[in-house]
Write an enzyme that holds these catalytic residues in place. Structure first.
Site, PDB file in Angstrom:
ATOM      1  N   GLN A  24       0.706  -1.162   0.106  1.00  0.00           N
ATOM      2  CA  GLN A  24       0.092   0.033  -0.016  1.00  0.00           C
ATOM      3  C   GLN A  24       0.877   1.273  -0.088  1.00  0.00           C
ATOM      4  O   GLN A  24       0.215   2.303  -0.254  1.00  0.00           O
ATOM      5  CB  GLN A  24      -0.949   0.025   1.011  1.00  0.00           C
ATOM      6  N   CYS A  30      -5.238   0.176   3.382  1.00  0.00           N
ATOM      7  CA  CYS A  30      -4.890  -1.090   3.891  1.00  0.00           C
ATOM      8  C   CYS A  30      -6.195  -2.284   3.882  1.00  0.00           C
ATOM      9  O   CYS A  30      -6.328  -3.163   3.388  1.00  0.00           O
ATOM     10  CB  CYS A  30      -4.334  -1.421   5.104  1.00  0.00           C
ATOM     11  N   HIS A 342      -5.596  -1.158  11.390  1.00  0.00           N
ATOM     12  CA  HIS A 342      -4.992  -1.598  10.243  1.00  0.00           C
ATOM     13  C   HIS A 342      -5.845  -2.971   9.910  1.00  0.00           C
ATOM     14  O   HIS A 342      -6.428  -3.563  10.846  1.00  0.00           O
ATOM     15  CB  HIS A 342      -3.574  -2.154  10.699  1.00  0.00           C
ATOM     16  N   ASN A 353      -1.961 -27.860  18.921  1.00  0.00           N
ATOM     17  CA  ASN A 353      -1.129 -27.343  20.027  1.00  0.00           C
ATOM     18  C   ASN A 353      -1.321 -25.769  20.092  1.00  0.00           C
ATOM     19  O   ASN A 353       0.102 -25.339  20.222  1.00  0.00           O
ATOM     20  CB  ASN A 353       0.230 -28.165  20.138  1.00  0.00           C
TER      21      ASN A 353
END
Length: 406
Positions: A24, A30, A342, A353
């Site tokens: 960007q 964004c 953002h 896990n």
């Protein structure tokens, strides 16, 4: 001190992440980049292309401008907001008008604003509407627009419109003045960003080295005929995590004067516990669909080692004997320490896990600093979708949940 040891970058991914890597640059786009990057992962599979990039400048232009009356989508929205505030008796120096004047033409946005743009204007490949200097570095254009719209310099447009309202001018006179203002802004945006194509032709080779061609076609028809069947923007739902006590879960929220298109889709949030955001994002990724998400990207972030977001990546206690994590997520929202800044894309998830082997919760950064995920309704339980039937609770315009990703 930055700690990068024990960082695992290998996770099960969606089948196609998308390339080339996008940038960007010096702009606040964004939200547009993340949206188009999510869409392209599905389009690349359908058309069997090895690389694809959609034009961010195309949507950036239409966030500013409207083809129908040579107006400005977001600026039209804000001018109407100024008129509405004046009609309600809001004072020019009051908190609401002051907030709306802060940065009315900023680059950032929210997901439902993207729905407005894509449904109305469609999308195009980047070669049909490439970036230009003012889209890659948008600050100067923004200053010019804000000179007309915001608290800096003259507050010109807001002042003139509100004065017309306070003086009892007719609706016709107010709208005529507004259109003149929008035409002026349209001229500025067109000079800065160029004029987007009304039709385009997309030619490409697929992975079988076969030549293909689509077009000439209108961008909105390209979206509706070729993309919407596999990625329907209107099926994507914003799920947020706002843990403040006054904003309960399983409720629908919106923010006053948050939008980019008059008559467009309202920005809506379904508030859920953060574990539900994780669960829904995981379900989407496992099904092969990337996830647009909004976060506070500047917190506990290190560019060293490829860009790491982790609560333990910066050890201030070792150096200074202090921590930046002494507030809860709710407290950070309440006291202005954090909010969504953002938008990015999730393409992989550690499904085994996930809490590690004694090193702490590996998704703890998500818990503390992710505020929003966008999920297709087919992955969302019916009990959560039922929330969309509620009348939304309206948060004040200055609420942190009204922040824009940029």
């Amino acid at each position: 001190m930055v700690k990068t040891e024990k960082v695992n970058f290998l996770f099960p991914k969606i089948p196609t992440e998308g390339k080339p890597m996008t940038n960007q640059k010096s702009s606040g786009r964004c939200w547009i980049f993340a949206c188009l990057n999510v869409i392209r992962t599905q389009v690349m599979k359908k058309f069997k292309v090895e690389d694809l990039e959609f034009s961010q400048n195309y949507l950036f232009f239409w966030d500013k401008a409207s083809r129908q009356i040579h107006s400005i989508e977001r600026i039209n929205y804000m001018l109407e907001a100024y008129i509405d505030c004046a009609q309600k008796g809001e004072k020019p120096d009051g908190r609401l008008v002051h907030h709306l004047l802060h940065n009315p033409t900023e680059d950032g946005g929210q997901w439902d604003m993207l729905i407005n743009l894509v449904e109305k204007y469609g999308i195009v490949p980047i070669q049909c509407c490439p970036d230009v200097q003012s889209s890659e570095s948008s600050m100067r254009m923004g200053r010019i627009l804000n000179n007309k719209m915001s608290k800096e310099m003259t507050r010109e447009f807001c002042m003139k419109l509100q004065k017309l309202v306070f003086d009892g001018s007719s609706e016709e006179a107010i709208q005529k003045t507004k259109i003149t203002m929008m035409e002026e802004i349209y001229r500025i945006v067109s000079i800065c960003l160029g004029s987007p194509p009304e039709t385009f032709t997309w030619e490409y080779y697929d992975s079988d080295k076969k030549y293909n061609k689509i077009g000439p076609i209108k961008p909105v028809d390209f979206y509706k005929n070729h993309i919407k069947p596999i990625y329907n923007m209107e099926d994507k739902i914003c799920i947020v995590n706002d843990p403040r006590e006054m904003n309960v879960y399983d409720k629908l929220y919106t923010v006053d004067y948050l939008g980019n298109m008059t008559g467009g889709k309202m920005v809506l949030y379904i508030n859920q516990p953060v574990d539900m955001l994780k669960k829904l994002a995981m379900a989407s990724i496992q099904a092969g669909e990337a996830v647009w998400f909004g976060c506070d990207v500047g917190k506990q972030f290190s560019r060293k080692g490829g860009g790491i977001l982790d609560l333990n990546v910066i050890d201030l206690d070792l150096v200074f004997g202090t921590s930046l994590l002494n507030m809860s997520k709710a407290e950070r929202l309440m006291y202005g320490e954090s909010l969504m800044t953002h938008a990015m894309v999730l393409t992989a998830v550690n499904i085994e896990n996930s809490w590690g082997d004694g090193d702490g919760d590996k998704d703890d950064w998500f818990s503390e600093f992710v505020y929003e995920v966008v999920i297709d309704k087919k992955y969302i339980p019916d009990t959560i979708l039922e929330v969309l039937k509620q009348t939304p609770t309206v948060l004040p315009a200055w609420d942190p949940m009204g922040s824009l990703a940029n």
